[in-house]
Design a protein around this motif. Sequence first.
Motif, PDB file in Angstrom:
ATOM      1  N   THR A 132       0.826  -1.202   0.000  1.00 18.14           N
ATOM      2  CA  THR A 132       0.000   0.000   0.000  1.00 18.14           C
ATOM      3  C   THR A 132       0.863   1.256   0.000  1.00 18.14           C
ATOM      4  O   THR A 132       2.086   1.196   0.208  1.00 18.14           O
ATOM      5  N   GLU A 133       0.213   2.386  -0.191  1.00 15.26           N
ATOM      6  CA  GLU A 133       0.922   3.667  -0.114  1.00 15.26           C
ATOM      7  C   GLU A 133       1.489   3.881   1.281  1.00 15.26           C
ATOM      8  O   GLU A 133       2.558   4.457   1.451  1.00 15.26           O
ATOM      9  N   GLN A 134       0.757   3.409   2.294  1.00  5.18           N
ATOM     10  CA  GLN A 134       1.251   3.513   3.667  1.00  5.18           C
ATOM     11  C   GLN A 134       2.543   2.725   3.847  1.00  5.18           C
ATOM     12  O   GLN A 134       3.465   3.172   4.540  1.00  5.18           O
ATOM     13  N   ASP A 135       2.628   1.552   3.212  1.00  5.73           N
ATOM     14  CA  ASP A 135       3.866   0.763   3.278  1.00  5.73           C
ATOM     15  C   ASP A 135       5.030   1.540   2.657  1.00  5.73           C
ATOM     16  O   ASP A 135       6.143   1.546   3.206  1.00  5.73           O
ATOM     17  N   ARG A 136       4.785   2.174   1.529  1.00  6.42           N
ATOM     18  CA  ARG A 136       5.839   2.974   0.879  1.00  6.42           C
ATOM     19  C   ARG A 136       6.268   4.135   1.780  1.00  6.42           C
ATOM     20  O   ARG A 136       7.469   4.389   1.962  1.00  6.42           O
ATOM     21  N   ASN A 137       5.310   4.821   2.348  1.00  2.40           N
ATOM     22  CA  ASN A 137       5.624   5.956   3.217  1.00  2.40           C
ATOM     23  C   ASN A 137       6.418   5.508   4.443  1.00  2.40           C
ATOM     24  O   ASN A 137       7.347   6.202   4.873  1.00  2.40           O
ATOM     25  N   SER A 138       6.059   4.351   4.977  1.00  2.00           N
ATOM     26  CA  SER A 138       6.793   3.835   6.132  1.00  2.00           C
ATOM     27  C   SER A 138       8.233   3.508   5.754  1.00  2.00           C
ATOM     28  O   SER A 138       9.168   3.774   6.528  1.00  2.00           O
ATOM     29  N   GLY A 139       8.418   2.934   4.561  1.00  2.00           N
ATOM     30  CA  GLY A 139       9.778   2.638   4.108  1.00  2.00           C
ATOM     31  C   GLY A 139      10.620   3.889   3.986  1.00  2.00           C
ATOM     32  O   GLY A 139      11.775   3.931   4.436  1.00  2.00           O
ATOM     33  N   TRP A 140      10.051   4.933   3.394  1.00  2.00           N
ATOM     34  CA  TRP A 140      10.806   6.181   3.244  1.00  2.00           C
ATOM     35  C   TRP A 140      11.056   6.847   4.600  1.00  2.00           C
ATOM     36  O   TRP A 140      12.069   7.528   4.783  1.00  2.00           O
ATOM     37  N   LYS A 141      10.163   6.614   5.556  1.00  2.00           N
ATOM     38  CA  LYS A 141      10.373   7.155   6.903  1.00  2.00           C
ATOM     39  C   LYS A 141      11.587   6.508   7.551  1.00  2.00           C
ATOM     40  O   LYS A 141      12.397   7.190   8.211  1.00  2.00           O
ATOM     41  N   ILE A 142      11.740   5.207   7.352  1.00  2.00           N
ATOM     42  CA  ILE A 142      12.918   4.516   7.886  1.00  2.00           C
ATOM     43  C   ILE A 142      14.179   5.014   7.187  1.00  2.00           C
ATOM     44  O   ILE A 142      15.227   5.207   7.829  1.00  2.00           O
ATOM     45  N   VAL A 143      14.093   5.258   5.876  1.00  2.00           N
ATOM     46  CA  VAL A 143      15.237   5.791   5.136  1.00  2.00           C
ATOM     47  C   VAL A 143      15.657   7.144   5.716  1.00  2.00           C
ATOM     48  O   VAL A 143      16.854   7.433   5.865  1.00  2.00           O
ATOM     49  N   GLU A 144      14.686   7.979   6.065  1.00  2.00           N
ATOM     50  CA  GLU A 144      14.998   9.276   6.662  1.00  2.00           C
ATOM     51  C   GLU A 144      15.746   9.116   7.978  1.00  2.00           C
ATOM     52  O   GLU A 144      16.650   9.902   8.281  1.00  2.00           O
ATOM     53  N   ARG A 145      15.368   8.094   8.755  1.00  2.00           N
ATOM     54  CA  ARG A 145      16.069   7.861  10.032  1.00  2.00           C
ATOM     55  C   ARG A 145      17.525   7.467   9.762  1.00  2.00           C
ATOM     56  O   ARG A 145      18.432   7.858  10.512  1.00  2.00           O
ATOM     57  N   ILE A 146      17.740   6.691   8.711  1.00  2.00           N
ATOM     58  CA  ILE A 146      19.120   6.301   8.376  1.00  2.00           C
ATOM     59  C   ILE A 146      19.920   7.519   7.930  1.00  2.00           C
ATOM     60  O   ILE A 146      21.071   7.710   8.348  1.00  2.00           O
ATOM     61  N   GLU A 147      19.337   8.333   7.099  1.00  2.00           N
ATOM     62  CA  GLU A 147      20.030   9.519   6.588  1.00  2.00           C
ATOM     63  C   GLU A 147      20.389  10.487   7.708  1.00  2.00           C
ATOM     64  O   GLU A 147      21.370  11.232   7.606  1.00  2.00           O
ATOM     65  N   ALA A 148      19.608  10.469   8.790  1.00  2.00           N
ATOM     66  CA  ALA A 148      19.878  11.388   9.908  1.00  2.00           C
ATOM     67  C   ALA A 148      21.010  10.896  10.801  1.00  2.00           C
ATOM     68  O   ALA A 148      21.511  11.660  11.638  1.00  2.00           O
ATOM     69  N   SER A 149      21.430   9.641  10.638  1.00  2.00           N
ATOM     70  CA  SER A 149      22.488   9.089  11.481  1.00  2.00           C
ATOM     71  C   SER A 149      23.855   9.440  10.908  1.00  2.00           C
ATOM     72  O   SER A 149      24.113   9.246   9.716  1.00  2.00           O
ATOM     73  N   GLU A 150      24.728   9.923  11.756  1.00  2.00           N
ATOM     74  CA  GLU A 150      26.091  10.262  11.332  1.00  2.00           C
ATOM     75  C   GLU A 150      27.008   9.035  11.349  1.00  2.00           C
ATOM     76  O   GLU A 150      28.078   9.053  10.755  1.00  2.00           O
ATOM     77  N   LYS A 151      26.579   7.991  12.024  1.00  2.00           N
ATOM     78  CA  LYS A 151      27.369   6.769  12.103  1.00  2.00           C
ATOM     79  C   LYS A 151      26.812   5.722  11.129  1.00  2.00           C
ATOM     80  O   LYS A 151      25.720   5.880  10.601  1.00  2.00           O
ATOM     81  N   PRO A 152      27.551   4.640  10.898  1.00  2.00           N
ATOM     82  CA  PRO A 152      27.015   3.545  10.084  1.00  2.00           C
ATOM     83  C   PRO A 152      25.734   2.995  10.695  1.00  2.00           C
ATOM     84  O   PRO A 152      25.521   3.068  11.910  1.00  2.00           O
ATOM     85  N   VAL A 153      24.887   2.422   9.849  1.00  2.00           N
ATOM     86  CA  VAL A 153      23.604   1.878  10.292  1.00  2.00           C
ATOM     87  C   VAL A 153      23.556   0.393   9.951  1.00  2.00           C
ATOM     88  O   VAL A 153      23.840  -0.004   8.813  1.00  2.00           O
ATOM     89  N   LEU A 154      23.188  -0.413  10.933  1.00  2.00           N
ATOM     90  CA  LEU A 154      23.033  -1.849  10.732  1.00  2.00           C
ATOM     91  C   LEU A 154      21.545  -2.136  10.569  1.00  2.00           C
ATOM     92  O   LEU A 154      20.759  -1.888  11.475  1.00  2.00           O
ATOM     93  N   SER A 155      21.161  -2.649   9.399  1.00  2.00           N
ATOM     94  CA  SER A 155      19.762  -2.939   9.114  1.00  2.00           C
ATOM     95  C   SER A 155      19.599  -4.397   8.747  1.00  2.00           C
ATOM     96  O   SER A 155      20.375  -4.947   7.962  1.00  2.00           O
ATOM     97  N   GLU A 156      18.568  -5.028   9.303  1.00  2.00           N
ATOM     98  CA  GLU A 156      18.313  -6.434   9.008  1.00  2.00           C
ATOM     99  C   GLU A 156      17.846  -6.634   7.573  1.00  2.00           C
ATOM    100  O   GLU A 156      17.937  -7.740   7.042  1.00  2.00           O
ATOM    101  N   GLU A 157      17.339  -5.595   6.943  1.00  2.00           N
ATOM    102  CA  GLU A 157      16.968  -5.634   5.532  1.00  2.00           C
ATOM    103  C   GLU A 157      17.779  -4.589   4.786  1.00  2.00           C
ATOM    104  O   GLU A 157      17.930  -3.457   5.249  1.00  2.00           O
ATOM    105  N   ALA A 158      18.266  -4.960   3.619  1.00  2.00           N
ATOM    106  CA  ALA A 158      19.220  -4.123   2.893  1.00  2.00           C
ATOM    107  C   ALA A 158      18.582  -2.940   2.193  1.00  2.00           C
ATOM    108  O   ALA A 158      19.249  -1.937   1.925  1.00  2.00           O
ATOM    109  N   GLY A 159      17.296  -3.041   1.877  1.00  2.00           N
ATOM    110  CA  GLY A 159      16.662  -2.023   1.040  1.00  2.00           C
ATOM    111  C   GLY A 159      16.744  -0.622   1.588  1.00  2.00           C
ATOM    112  O   GLY A 159      16.956   0.342   0.834  1.00  2.00           O
ATOM    113  N   PHE A 160      16.584  -0.470   2.889  1.00  2.00           N
ATOM    114  CA  PHE A 160      16.616   0.865   3.484  1.00  2.00           C
ATOM    115  C   PHE A 160      17.993   1.501   3.323  1.00  2.00           C
ATOM    116  O   PHE A 160      18.126   2.675   2.985  1.00  2.00           O
TER     117      PHE A 160
END
Length: 622
Positions: A423-451
């Motif tokens: 759904t569109e909500q799923d897409r928005n949630s994915g981009w929200k997680i991407v924003e959290r990664i972009e805000a981190s100054e350190k490396p990010v460990l994610s269980e899924e690679a897509g983000f």
Amino acid sequence: MIVTRIQWGLLAVALVVMTAHLLVYIAYGVALIQFPFDYDQGEGFELVDTIMLSEGKWPYRDNETFPFYASNYPPIYHVVLIPFAWVFGAEYWYGRLIAFIGTFISAAGIGYAVNRATQHRTVGILSGLAFLASNYIYHIGPLFRQHLFMVMFEILAVVVLANVFELPQSKQRRRLIIGMILLLLAGYTKQLAYATVIAAFVWLFVRNPRRAVIYGLGLAGAAGIIFLWLNISTDGHWWTNIIAANVNQYLPRQYRGLLFQFLGLHWSILIPAGLMVFYELYFSRLSLYSVWFVFTGANTVLAGKWGAGDSYFASFIAATCILAGIFAGRTLNGDWTFEKNYITYLFERIPLPKRAATQSISLFGLILFIVYGFTVVKIPTEGRLWGSLSDRLGLEPQLGYRYPFYDSAGWTEGYATIGHLPTEQDRNSGWKIVERIEASEKPVLSEEAGFSLQAGRTVITNPTQLKNLYENDLFDPTNLVEMLLNQEFGLLIFRAQFYPPPVMAAVVDAYEPVEVIEMNGFGYELWEPSPTWQQRQQMKEFIETAAPDAEPLTLEIPDDRIDHMGNWLQQKMGYWAWLPMLIPPPAINDCPTYGFIRDDRQVTIAVCDNVLTVQPPEPFEG
């Protein structure tokens, strides 16, 4: 004439039902191709493998050094995708599109095999559609996965080889070479193709031992040379990640559940397929399709491995569809010959009207295809079109199902509970997680690679691969654990926490969950470095090493987010396997005191506001 009309009527009904399944499958595939994140766990790592190969790097690497990543699948599927990676970069759509197209090639191969054997094109089309209609094929078909790409090569190899000895001598050699190449491609797409390779050579040996040995040695030689080249080129990491890491725990309950689920969904096409094998065994000559059916059926037992699942039945489904289609086509054509033997003698003694029996059998195969079509029902239950249609059909998700999707398969351990439309909500949630990664100054460990890919960050770890390696004593997590304990990652993202136990223990120590973002029916947990880890690390070392006569340790816990220090303390001590005492020790300096026991030792901790006073551990007195 009446029987012929009934036959065509049944054939038309079967085609309508299968076409309905096809439309649902196409809608599902189109929706997934457009989704920019992992839909099923692990898809993103297939994309990482593709990108690495497109850059001239091997994805078979040392898992014990940063970024702790390696692949556990052969490279053919990813190699096919390299041109797309060069042009479009790291995108999910092309991997899903190629896999999706591969399922249609598989269906076409099945249809061709049936048509060639029966000269009945319509039944061939029906058989190919039956393959796509299976619940097992439906939900993994459009994924960024190599499994059904392997099945495509298997089907093509079997179809190419199945009538090789019916060709003129001059054409047999070329057909055999093409078949060997397709088997080689299948094996280097995924290791599970070994069952099809064995089936092909068993059949070849029965038909022509000399050629089976010659071409078997040729295929083994080519496969061995490629294997050695890959192993040498990767400093042995090919063997570690492709072979050794795939020796997983076996779960009999998982296979038992999947087997009964499979039989419940596919029994109506298994019956004619089994009858076709029986006919060839006693009245004709065993075809490659029948031998393949037996070997792939036996190979489904590997679906019980941890990390395996319903996809391990895909090759067996393909063999079943071919044999069921040939059975239906022959019954419509009346194309049966029965050599005299003890079985025909027994049947001749049964007082049945021969003409009526023949006419009934001619309808039997088609009726079973129709029953199959009504057995493998699955449909999204949300949206203007699918919501309205599912309501009219009276179909809704089963109780407790996390997605707006009806699946007649139900659920069992090892079955991938997917198939809904993102759904569109799923897409928005994915981009929200991407924003959290972009805000981190350190490396990010994610269980899924897509983000991480969408954020342009390094993909760190392949969790299930690390877990497999760890359980086979092939992965030392020391370096990764050290980075976690030093809080060198700015953010951790989990969906299922499929990491080795020492890694998760370090996560629980040095990080804490701060947010959960829902996407695709799962809660993605975001963890950040814990502000209390430094103090807790001192406490952990103290209670592990301090002598009974040591001075108490005093710590100030700098965290305003802790509502109840006592509850917080019991939770953290529980992570280290310290259990609370049933009768708390006496208060110290009028401060609440908590006692904990582990093995034969006890420790007492006083809590005054946000200050902890930790007494040295002492023997537990019972």
